[in-house]
Design an enzyme around this catalytic site. Structure first.
Site, short mmCIF file in Angstrom:
data_model
loop_
_atom_site.label_atom_id
_atom_site.label_comp_id
_atom_site.label_asym_id
_atom_site.label_seq_id
_atom_site.Cartn_x
_atom_site.Cartn_y
_atom_site.Cartn_z
N CYS A 141 -13.55 -1.62 4.92
CA CYS A 141 -13.53 -2.25 6.31
C CYS A 141 -14.53 -3.47 6.22
O CYS A 141 -14.23 -4.68 6.70
CB CYS A 141 -13.82 -1.39 7.30
SG CYS A 141 -15.27 -0.38 7.12
N HIS A 220 -19.40 -2.17 12.84
CA HIS A 220 -20.39 -2.49 11.94
C HIS A 220 -20.73 -4.27 12.50
O HIS A 220 -19.99 -4.71 12.96
CB HIS A 220 -20.20 -2.89 10.57
CG HIS A 220 -19.68 -1.73 10.07
ND1 HIS A 220 -20.21 -0.53 9.64
CD2 HIS A 220 -18.18 -1.17 9.41
CE1 HIS A 220 -19.52 0.49 8.99
NE2 HIS A 220 -18.28 0.08 8.84
#
Lengths: 347, 347
Positions: A141, A220
């Site tokens: 990711c 994130h």
């Protein structure tokens, strides 16, 4: 048109989303997924009429009323390709145990080392090189997020060097075992693994990364400092990101000031599971200092790689047109839809 | 059939969900919602083609490209009933400023004091008493959760007294201003307001409540100790809760061990916004000690009152059949669907 027959091995955060995404593609058919242990995910899969293939004898699952369609070996015989979404290192084991002897193509995830596959993959960067590969690795990711935006910056301004910090979520939203819940945890190795991993997709980009984990589950966030070859501008950077696929520019004016509000917007947009597969760049956090371009981006760790897996399936099966595959995937998953239709996300 | 014309005043956590829920009812029509300030919620509403009525002159909104259908007074003229979802005390102000002079029926939320309306409402408890009321108050998320399960316990075993503790989420998921992020905050008044509020719906139940806030955004959790008139049993309690509407029994065996996993299940079930409108009782946390029944339940603060607002609309408009209204609402919102179809949530 003959549909691509897809099996999913591993049914966790990524696997369940890949399965749903496959079912939404006109050119694909979900044959089934593997079930390991009894839990609510398996129950939800059964309610969705997804065929379940046991990784062992399946007795444990049958005891709980789960219907088993067969074994993982039965699944392998019925598919053109497997998407392996098991935890890291298991994918490689599965390749040796099942996919190589069974002569089945497979897509792996970024938890595996790069050598598990012929190519490490981000669709908008290197789809053409992946066409007809037997084994493709969709990068993680974080690496996907870095690759998407840096590729656009590299095309526009040229990159001399990148320094980036990953502020990582501590655990996924469903995860009650991991932390931290009250600490900031630096990754005590330099560079963090993200920089070298970006180079598996963008080999000619010099990049140095650091990382730390914080007490959040949502997304994130990356802060990037990019030394450019040409002098960058804020305006051109916004334009480049807005026109790129799978990148979304959001702004403070509409009160999207945090990862919490990005996730709430995804819910309001009726995204499946409240996902935000696009990399989100905050407009007001794009800046220029001399030849340095600064920006911050948010990465939804649960969903940004799902569309990459779908494109990787098509590439492995020989579909030659990267742009067409990305468009098909985006349409089925409603990616870029809101920004593309009305450009409301950024005036 | 003539549809009930509904307007929503206030477009936050509750208002946006009520608006979506109204659009899903066959017997209702959403005329529009009010827009106060420019933000991503308003943008998402515009994308959904929801008509927006300004609470002021609307210039601020027009500057950001938002189309305004009129003023709040224009909205009032077009509707049969308003659902007021504004912050506490504003609802009462709106009643005096708009709804009473405009002779418009209205549904208020639990943040208002009980005297704002003729009745405080939980559909499965007291719908018949609310029929044809001009003003109905849907009680708060916590009070709704207490009222639903205690009503069932009261019918089955008789309640002598309840002692309950509310472990409350610190802020909603999108809220980046409020906390705590690292403390446990007791409510320093006894009883907390929840006990008296439950008695607005269940007047003959003696209940004493305490409350505290913790560092989570997902759901509230209640621990209850119910002194029963008849001796309770775990088995009968599970059966009572399973058969009741808008209560869901989940279990440790399927790995639903926490609020995090309840929310993940809601996402896996493709619930709108990942909502879980049912009150969730953990099977293994139901116990009996003498005449005391102990249980723990989780309350999704963002969504459990939405179905109550829909039923309150029907009650106010004179629809006489409580059971039928609850069934219509549940079907449109897919409440009880999974448990009811297969009873898989609890063997």
């Amino acid at each position: 048109m003959k549909k691509i027959k897809v099996g999913v091995v591993g049914y966790g955060t990524i696997g369940k989303r890949v399965a749903d995404a496959v079912m939404l593609q006109e050119d694909m058919e979900l044959v089934g997924v593997t079930a390991h242990s009894y839990n609510y995910r398996i129950l939800a899969a059964q309610e969705k009429k997804i065929a379940l293939y046991a990784t062992d004898d399946g007795e444990h699952l049958k005891e709980h009323g789960i219907t088993i369609a067969g074994s993982i070996r039965d699944l392998l015989k019925k598919v053109d390709i497997i998407v392996d979404t098991t935890p890291k290192k298991i994918g490689k084991e599965n390749k040796e145990k099942y996919y190589l002897p069974g002569k089945v193509k497979a897509i792996f995830q970024g938890g595996e080392k790069a050598d598990v596959a012929e190519i490490s993959f981000t669709a908008q960067v290197n789809y053409p090189k992946a066409v007809n590969s037997d084994y493709i690795r969709v990068v993680s990711c974080n690496t996907t997020g870095l690759a998407r935006t840096l590729y656009e910056v590299h095309k526009k301004f040229g990159i001399a060097e990148v320094n980036a910090t990953m502020i990582r979520r501590g655990a996924d939203p469903w995860d009650i075992r991991h932390g931290p819940i009250n600490a900031i945890v630096p990754v005590l190795e330099l560079p963090s693994h993200h920089g070298p991993d970006v180079q598996t997709v963008l080999p000619d980009v010099r990049i140095f990364t650091t990382a730390l984990s914080v007490s959040t589950t949502l997304m994130h966030v990356h802060t990037l400092i990019v030394d450019c070859v040409k002098t960058p501008s804020v305006h051109d950077t916004i334009e480049v990101f807005r026109k790129a696929t799978r990148i979304r520019v959001l702004d403070n004016a509409s009160k999207v000031r945090s990862t919490a509000e990005i996730m709430e917007l995804a819910r309001d947009l009726e995204r499946s599971r409240g996902d935000m597969p696009e990399i989100v760049v905050w407009k007001e956090a794009i800046g220029v200092n001399g030849n340095k371009l600064l920006y911050m981006q948010a990465v939804h760790q649960e969903s940004d790689v799902i569309c990459e897996n779908i494109d990787a399936i098509r590439a492995a099966m020989g579909f030659p047109d990267a742009k067409k595959s990305i468009e098909m995937t985006n349409k089925a998953l409603e990616i870029d839809k809101w920004a593309g239709d009305s450009e409301w996300v950024c005036e």
